[in-house]
Design a protein around this motif. Structure first.
Motif, PDB file in Angstrom:
ATOM      1  N   UNK A 128      25.416   4.838 -31.825  1.00  0.00           N
ATOM      2  CA  UNK A 128      25.086   5.205 -33.204  1.00  0.00           C
ATOM      3  C   UNK A 128      23.732   4.655 -33.644  1.00  0.00           C
ATOM      4  N   UNK A 129      23.417   3.441 -33.231  1.00  0.00           N
ATOM      5  CA  UNK A 129      22.149   2.825 -33.637  1.00  0.00           C
ATOM      6  C   UNK A 129      20.953   3.596 -33.085  1.00  0.00           C
ATOM      7  N   UNK A 130      21.108   4.185 -31.899  1.00  0.00           N
ATOM      8  CA  UNK A 130      20.026   4.964 -31.313  1.00  0.00           C
ATOM      9  C   UNK A 130      19.951   6.350 -31.941  1.00  0.00           C
ATOM     10  N   UNK A 131      21.088   6.907 -32.271  1.00  0.00           N
ATOM     11  CA  UNK A 131      21.098   8.190 -32.991  1.00  0.00           C
ATOM     12  C   UNK A 131      20.338   8.056 -34.302  1.00  0.00           C
ATOM     13  N   UNK A 132      20.459   6.886 -34.940  1.00  0.00           N
ATOM     14  CA  UNK A 132      19.806   6.650 -36.230  1.00  0.00           C
ATOM     15  C   UNK A 132      18.281   6.606 -36.113  1.00  0.00           C
ATOM     16  N   UNK A 181      10.186   7.039 -28.861  1.00  0.00           N
ATOM     17  CA  UNK A 181      10.900   5.755 -28.970  1.00  0.00           C
ATOM     18  C   UNK A 181      12.409   5.913 -28.801  1.00  0.00           C
ATOM     19  N   UNK A 182      13.082   6.808 -29.544  1.00  0.00           N
ATOM     20  CA  UNK A 182      14.527   6.920 -29.310  1.00  0.00           C
ATOM     21  C   UNK A 182      14.885   7.353 -27.893  1.00  0.00           C
ATOM     22  N   UNK A 230      23.396  12.580 -24.392  1.00  0.00           N
ATOM     23  CA  UNK A 230      24.718  11.997 -24.633  1.00  0.00           C
ATOM     24  C   UNK A 230      24.607  10.658 -25.357  1.00  0.00           C
ATOM     25  N   UNK A 231      23.667   9.817 -24.941  1.00  0.00           N
ATOM     26  CA  UNK A 231      23.471   8.518 -25.587  1.00  0.00           C
ATOM     27  C   UNK A 231      23.058   8.703 -27.045  1.00  0.00           C
ATOM     28  N   UNK A 232      22.227   9.710 -27.305  1.00  0.00           N
ATOM     29  CA  UNK A 232      21.726   9.952 -28.659  1.00  0.00           C
ATOM     30  C   UNK A 232      22.715  10.752 -29.516  1.00  0.00           C
ATOM     31  N   UNK A 233      23.836  11.137 -28.931  1.00  0.00           N
ATOM     32  CA  UNK A 233      24.837  11.870 -29.685  1.00  0.00           C
ATOM     33  C   UNK A 233      24.432  13.292 -30.001  1.00  0.00           C
ATOM     34  N   UNK A 234      23.694  13.912 -29.082  1.00  0.00           N
ATOM     35  CA  UNK A 234      23.201  15.274 -29.275  1.00  0.00           C
ATOM     36  C   UNK A 234      23.727  16.190 -28.174  1.00  0.00           C
ATOM     37  N   UNK A 235      23.852  17.463 -28.501  1.00  0.00           N
ATOM     38  CA  UNK A 235      24.214  18.454 -27.501  1.00  0.00           C
ATOM     39  C   UNK A 235      22.979  18.810 -26.684  1.00  0.00           C
ATOM     40  N   UNK A 236      23.028  18.710 -25.346  1.00  0.00           N
ATOM     41  CA  UNK A 236      21.862  19.084 -24.541  1.00  0.00           C
ATOM     42  C   UNK A 236      21.738  20.602 -24.425  1.00  0.00           C
ATOM     43  N   UNK A 237      20.571  21.108 -24.698  1.00  0.00           N
ATOM     44  CA  UNK A 237      20.276  22.526 -24.514  1.00  0.00           C
ATOM     45  C   UNK A 237      19.080  22.600 -23.571  1.00  0.00           C
ATOM     46  N   UNK A 238      19.326  22.964 -22.334  1.00  0.00           N
ATOM     47  CA  UNK A 238      18.284  22.955 -21.305  1.00  0.00           C
ATOM     48  C   UNK A 238      17.634  24.323 -21.210  1.00  0.00           C
ATOM     49  N   UNK A 239      16.323  24.350 -21.368  1.00  0.00           N
ATOM     50  CA  UNK A 239      15.558  25.592 -21.274  1.00  0.00           C
ATOM     51  C   UNK A 239      14.651  25.538 -20.045  1.00  0.00           C
ATOM     52  N   UNK A 240      14.808  26.491 -19.167  1.00  0.00           N
ATOM     53  CA  UNK A 240      13.984  26.554 -17.958  1.00  0.00           C
ATOM     54  C   UNK A 240      12.861  27.570 -18.159  1.00  0.00           C
ATOM     55  N   UNK A 241      11.650  27.209 -17.751  1.00  0.00           N
ATOM     56  CA  UNK A 241      10.496  28.091 -17.910  1.00  0.00           C
ATOM     57  C   UNK A 241       9.499  27.812 -16.804  1.00  0.00           C
ATOM     58  N   UNK A 242       8.373  28.492 -16.839  1.00  0.00           N
ATOM     59  CA  UNK A 242       7.288  28.148 -15.919  1.00  0.00           C
ATOM     60  C   UNK A 242       6.664  26.838 -16.396  1.00  0.00           C
ATOM     61  N   UNK A 243       5.887  26.213 -15.534  1.00  0.00           N
ATOM     62  CA  UNK A 243       5.230  24.951 -15.882  1.00  0.00           C
ATOM     63  C   UNK A 243       4.351  25.107 -17.123  1.00  0.00           C
ATOM     64  N   UNK A 244       3.570  26.185 -17.178  1.00  0.00           N
ATOM     65  CA  UNK A 244       2.674  26.397 -18.309  1.00  0.00           C
ATOM     66  C   UNK A 244       3.463  26.590 -19.599  1.00  0.00           C
ATOM     67  N   UNK A 253      16.590   3.025 -21.726  1.00  0.00           N
ATOM     68  CA  UNK A 253      16.820   1.599 -21.509  1.00  0.00           C
ATOM     69  C   UNK A 253      18.298   1.240 -21.633  1.00  0.00           C
ATOM     70  N   UNK A 254      18.997   1.917 -22.521  1.00  0.00           N
ATOM     71  CA  UNK A 254      20.454   1.723 -22.619  1.00  0.00           C
ATOM     72  C   UNK A 254      21.124   2.131 -21.304  1.00  0.00           C
ATOM     73  N   UNK A 255      20.704   3.261 -20.741  1.00  0.00           N
ATOM     74  CA  UNK A 255      21.253   3.716 -19.462  1.00  0.00           C
ATOM     75  C   UNK A 255      20.919   2.745 -18.336  1.00  0.00           C
ATOM     76  N   UNK A 256      19.714   2.172 -18.373  1.00  0.00           N
ATOM     77  CA  UNK A 256      19.313   1.191 -17.357  1.00  0.00           C
ATOM     78  C   UNK A 256      20.196  -0.052 -17.455  1.00  0.00           C
ATOM     79  N   UNK A 257      20.334  -0.561 -18.667  1.00  0.00           N
ATOM     80  CA  UNK A 257      21.075  -1.811 -18.876  1.00  0.00           C
ATOM     81  C   UNK A 257      22.558  -1.682 -18.558  1.00  0.00           C
ATOM     82  N   UNK A 258      23.100  -0.476 -18.688  1.00  0.00           N
ATOM     83  CA  UNK A 258      24.537  -0.289 -18.487  1.00  0.00           C
ATOM     84  C   UNK A 258      24.904   0.342 -17.143  1.00  0.00           C
ATOM     85  N   UNK A 259      23.903   0.514 -16.271  1.00  0.00           N
ATOM     86  CA  UNK A 259      24.189   0.952 -14.910  1.00  0.00           C
ATOM     87  C   UNK A 259      24.207   2.451 -14.669  1.00  0.00           C
TER      88      UNK A 259
END
Length: 340
Positions: A68-72, A296-297, A121-135, A303-309
């Motif tokens: 929650x603190x990171x979502x904020x 930053x978020x 997931x850590x930020x409490x958001x639904x991931x929406x992945x968009x694939x495109x060309x590099x440009x 960093x949360x993922x790093x610290x928790x494995x």
């Protein structure tokens, strides 16, 4: 009269069903649409990485919950949307193990979109992945259609003019050799004396290798550099003993090693080297529009993922543990303008 009403009702039901099917089909084509099982697991706090990877990674279920603190910390517009739009520039073909179409021939898998999903997931958001060309990946970030790019983007000072970064992986090159080889790079270019090494023309690694070749020549030693038309030809040259090593991107080599593991000619990494050269460790970073407030978020979530494995689990699933960072940084020093 009853038959007429029944007929009209039947036509309405058919039309409604067709419209619903068309809408569902379009949604599946335009979004990162998980199966119902995957959605249930995500809702329960589980992100599956290396799913449908066809052997490029090891399928791993990682427990991760919203902080929650990171979502904020999120910008109000992103928090209000409830989703994190993740950009990946893997069209048309993709590149294992970073980002590619999975074994179901439709789902985008790979280390890059997987980390985006973990961060969401850590930020409490639904991931929406968009694939495109590099440009078009950068066009999406510039226009605001994409919140953040997870696409093997190197942090450079040139790019900082338009973007902000949250680093998450070392930008490394590597030497691939036969597993039976006793040679190791050991972060010392002089060990390349009397070796024959293949490299891709016009690449950053070619620039570095040719600099080492010139330094060895000045010392009276020889390094033979060879070129092949594609990765398949290079790999065959390595297996056939025509070259001692191949110098290329570490993730691509990590993937090739997994493919060779159960063959008669397994390969291994003989060492890595920073893609930025000797003076700076190159870094791969999540990339958002400058002053968006997302770096930053996102860095704090990593960093949360790093610290928790969970971060280590993600890297291990994709055989990229040798590119681990100890901490995510916001806008760390990037490749200088002269090398961007």
């Amino acid at each position: 009269m009853t038959d007429l009403r029944s007929s009209r009702l039947l036509r309405i039901l058919i039309a409604s069903t067709a419209a619903a099917a068309l809408t569902a089909g379009l949604a599946a084509c335009g979004s990162d649409a998980p199966s119902s099982a995957s959605a249930d697991k995500a809702a329960a706090g589980t992100v599956t990485v290396a799913d449908l990877s066809n052997g490029a990674g090891t399928r791993t279920e990682i427990k991760v919950a919203e902080v929650a603190a990171l979502h904020a910390e999120l910008p109000a517009s992103v928090a209000k949307s409830g989703q994190l739009v993740i950009g990946v520039g893997a069209l048309p073909a993709g590149s294992a193990p970073l980002a590619f179409v999975g074994s179901d021939q439709k789902t985008l898998t790979g280390a890059e979109p997987d980390l985006g999903r973990l961060v969401a997931a850590v930020l409490g958001l639904k991931p929406v992945v968009q694939n495109s060309t590099w440009e078009n990946l950068f066009v999406g970030i510039d226009s605001g259609r994409t919140d953040v790019g997870f696409s093997n983007i190197t942090d450079t000072e040139e790019r900082k003019k338009k973007y902000e970064f949250a680093s998450y992986r070392e930008d490394n090159l590597a030497f691939e050799v036969l597993k039976s080889s006793t040679w190791n790079f050991n972060d010392d270019y002089t060990t390349l004396a009397d070796k024959t090494v293949a490299v891709g023309a016009g690449t950053n690694q070619e620039k570095i290798l040719l600099e080492w070749q010139a330094q060895l020549k000045a010392a009276g030693k020889q390094l033979t550099v060879k070129y092949f038309p594609d990765n398949n030809a290079t790999h065959l040259a390595l297996l056939g003993g025509k070259i001692d090593a191949y110098f290329g991107p570490n993730p691509s080599i990590a993937y090739q090693i997994t493919q060779d593991a159960k063959t008669p000619n397994p390969t291994r990494s003989a060492g890595t080297y920073s893609g930025a050269g000797a003076s700076l460790q190159g870094l791969i970073a999540a990339t958002a529009k400058k002053d968006s407030g997302l770096a930053k978020p996102v860095a704090d979530a990593i960093n949360h993922l790093i610290q928790n494995g969970q971060y280590a689990q993600w890297l291990a699933a994709w055989n990229l543990s040798d590119e681990a960072v100890t901490a995510a940084q916001v806008n760390p020093p990037g490749l200088p303008l002269t090398n961007s």
